[in-house]
Design a protein around this motif. Structure first.
Motif, PDB file in Angstrom:
ATOM      1  N   TYR A  84       0.816  -1.263  -0.118  1.00 59.97           N
ATOM      2  CA  TYR A  84       0.069  -0.042   0.078  1.00 59.97           C
ATOM      3  C   TYR A  84       0.993   1.143   0.033  1.00 59.97           C
ATOM      4  O   TYR A  84       1.816   1.200   0.634  1.00 59.97           O
ATOM      5  CB  TYR A  84      -0.965   0.013   1.108  1.00 59.97           C
ATOM      6  CG  TYR A  84      -1.812  -1.298   1.582  1.00 59.97           C
ATOM      7  CD1 TYR A  84      -1.037  -2.235   2.199  1.00 59.97           C
ATOM      8  CD2 TYR A  84      -2.878  -1.472   0.923  1.00 59.97           C
ATOM      9  CE1 TYR A  84      -1.606  -3.473   2.243  1.00 59.97           C
ATOM     10  CE2 TYR A  84      -3.491  -2.689   1.140  1.00 59.97           C
ATOM     11  CZ  TYR A  84      -2.960  -3.553   1.751  1.00 59.97           C
ATOM     12  OH  TYR A  84      -3.553  -4.811   1.789  1.00 59.97           O
ATOM     13  N   GLN A  85       0.236   2.311  -0.690  1.00 62.48           N
ATOM     14  CA  GLN A  85       1.082   3.592  -0.487  1.00 62.48           C
ATOM     15  C   GLN A  85      -0.067   4.512   0.394  1.00 62.48           C
ATOM     16  O   GLN A  85      -1.132   4.436   0.023  1.00 62.48           O
ATOM     17  CB  GLN A  85       1.125   4.134  -1.942  1.00 62.48           C
ATOM     18  CG  GLN A  85       1.773   5.401  -2.018  1.00 62.48           C
ATOM     19  CD  GLN A  85       1.664   6.179  -3.159  1.00 62.48           C
ATOM     20  OE1 GLN A  85       0.403   6.503  -3.742  1.00 62.48           O
ATOM     21  NE2 GLN A  85       2.685   6.309  -4.115  1.00 62.48           N
ATOM     22  N   GLN A  86       0.679   5.345   1.474  1.00 64.74           N
ATOM     23  CA  GLN A  86      -0.101   6.133   1.988  1.00 64.74           C
ATOM     24  C   GLN A  86       0.504   7.635   1.838  1.00 64.74           C
ATOM     25  O   GLN A  86       1.812   7.761   2.266  1.00 64.74           O
ATOM     26  CB  GLN A  86      -0.202   5.886   3.308  1.00 64.74           C
ATOM     27  CG  GLN A  86      -1.093   6.811   4.370  1.00 64.74           C
ATOM     28  CD  GLN A  86      -1.153   6.230   5.705  1.00 64.74           C
ATOM     29  OE1 GLN A  86      -0.435   5.953   6.200  1.00 64.74           O
ATOM     30  NE2 GLN A  86      -2.692   6.592   6.175  1.00 64.74           N
ATOM     31  N   THR A  87      -0.288   8.500   1.293  1.00 68.32           N
ATOM     32  CA  THR A  87       0.113  10.049   1.222  1.00 68.32           C
ATOM     33  C   THR A  87      -0.922  10.875   1.991  1.00 68.32           C
ATOM     34  O   THR A  87      -2.081  10.406   2.140  1.00 68.32           O
ATOM     35  CB  THR A  87       0.258  10.382  -0.094  1.00 68.32           C
ATOM     36  OG1 THR A  87      -0.845  10.162  -0.770  1.00 68.32           O
ATOM     37  CG2 THR A  87       1.374   9.592  -0.991  1.00 68.32           C
ATOM     38  N   PRO A  88      -0.568  12.095   2.466  1.00 67.39           N
ATOM     39  CA  PRO A  88      -1.474  13.020   3.043  1.00 67.39           C
ATOM     40  C   PRO A  88      -2.701  13.407   1.942  1.00 67.39           C
ATOM     41  O   PRO A  88      -3.839  13.536   2.384  1.00 67.39           O
ATOM     42  CB  PRO A  88      -0.618  14.249   3.318  1.00 67.39           C
ATOM     43  CG  PRO A  88       0.456  13.784   3.574  1.00 67.39           C
ATOM     44  CD  PRO A  88       0.922  12.510   2.326  1.00 67.39           C
ATOM     45  N   GLY A  89      -2.451  13.412   0.823  1.00 67.96           N
ATOM     46  CA  GLY A  89      -3.379  13.875  -0.204  1.00 67.96           C
ATOM     47  C   GLY A  89      -4.303  12.821  -0.562  1.00 67.96           C
ATOM     48  O   GLY A  89      -5.610  12.962  -0.866  1.00 67.96           O
TER      49      GLY A  89
END
Lengths: 115, 113
Positions: free
Chosen positions: A35-40
Motif C-alpha cells: 500500500y501507498q499512503q500519502t496525506p493527499g
C-alpha cells in the motif's frame, strides 16, 4: 512471534532513480500486499501476492512492480522515481488474504522521500 | 467520485461517549475491513465483515449489504481509542473476477478525558 518486517525504514532517493523495498511476512502467511499512503490520497492499494503469484493489482502505473519469493518474502520496486512517489509504503501479511477471517498484520512501513 | 465514502472526517468525543463511524460504498463487495491507525503510523486490523455484525470488546462493526453501508461503533470511549479509523472495501469490479481494494479517507477520532 515476529511481526511483519519492512526494510529499510527510511529512504531518500533522487528523481529518476529506482528503489526496491522489502517485506518479510509473519511466518506461515502466504498473502503479502502493498500500500501507498500519502496525506493527499490516503491509503491506496498497490498489489497483492499469494504463493508467488500476483492476485490483485491496484491502479498504479507500470513503474510500480513487485514479486514474491518462495519463502513468502516480497519486494516492491519503483522505477524512474517521481516527486509524487514520496510516501509511506506499507506491507501487510495474512494467512488467506482480504476475504479471510484472519485479518491482516501490517508492517511499520518504509518512508520514501524523493528529492 | 470515491467508491468508498467515510464519515465523519473528524470526530471529537468526551470519554465515555458512544461513537459511530460510517462507511458507504457504491458497488458490490466481497469483504469490508475496519482498520485502526495509531498516531505513530502503525495499522491494526480490527474486523473483517461480509455480512451481519461482529463484536470485540468495546468495538462493534455492522454491515448492511443491501444498503451498501457499514458502521463501526465504540462503546464507553476512552482516550486510548484516539486514532484514525479506516474502512477498506474489496469491491467487485464489472470486469470478470477482478476485485479492487479501496480505502475510505479515514476518520480522525479524538477522545478527551
Amino acid at each position: 512471534k515476529a511481526g511483519v518486517t519492512q526494510t529499510p525504514r527510511y529512504l531518500i532517493k533522487t528523481r529518476g532513480q529506482q528503489v526496491t523495498l522489502s517485506c518479510s511476512p509473519i511466518s506461515g502467511h502466504r498473502s503479502v500486499s502493498w500500500y501507498q499512503q500519502t496525506p493527499g490520497q490516503g491509503l491506496q492499494f498497490l498489489f497483492e501476492y499469494f504463493s508467488e503469484t500476483q492476485r490483485n493489482k491496484g491502479n498504479f502505473p507500470g513503474r510500480f512492480s513487485g514479486r514474491q519469493f518462495s519463502n513468502s518474502r516480497s519486494e516492491m520496486n519503483v522505477s524512474t522515481l517521481e516527486l509524487g512517489d514520496s510516501a509511506l509504503y506499507l506491507c501487510a501479511s495474512s494467512l488467506t488474504g482480504w476475504t479471510g477471517e484472519f485479518g491482516y498484520t501490517f508492517g511499520s512501513g518504509t518512508r520514501l522521500t524523493v528529492v | 467520485k470515491n467508491e468508498v465514502e467515510q464519515s465523519p472526517q473528524n470526530l471529537t468525543a468526551q470519554e465515555g461517549e458512544f461513537i459511530t463511524i460510517n462507511c458507504s460504498y457504491s458497488v458490490g463487495i466481497s469483504a469490508l475491513h475496519w482498520l485502526q491507525q495509531h498516531p505513530g503510523g502503525g495499522i491494526v486490523s480490527l474486523f473483517m465483515l461480509s455480512s451481519g455484525k461482529k463484536k470485540h470488546g468495546r468495538l462493534i462493526a455492522t454491515i448492511n449489504i443491501q444498503e451498501k453501508h457499514s458502521s463501526l461503533h465504540i462503546t464507553a470511549s476512552h482516550p486510548r481509542d484516539s486514532a484514525v479509523y479506516i474502512c477498506a472495501a474489496l469491491l467487485n469490479l464489472t470486469e470478470g473476477s477482478a476485485r479492487q481494494l479501496t480505502f475510505g479517507s479515514g476518520t480522525q477520532l479524538t477522545v478527551l478525558p
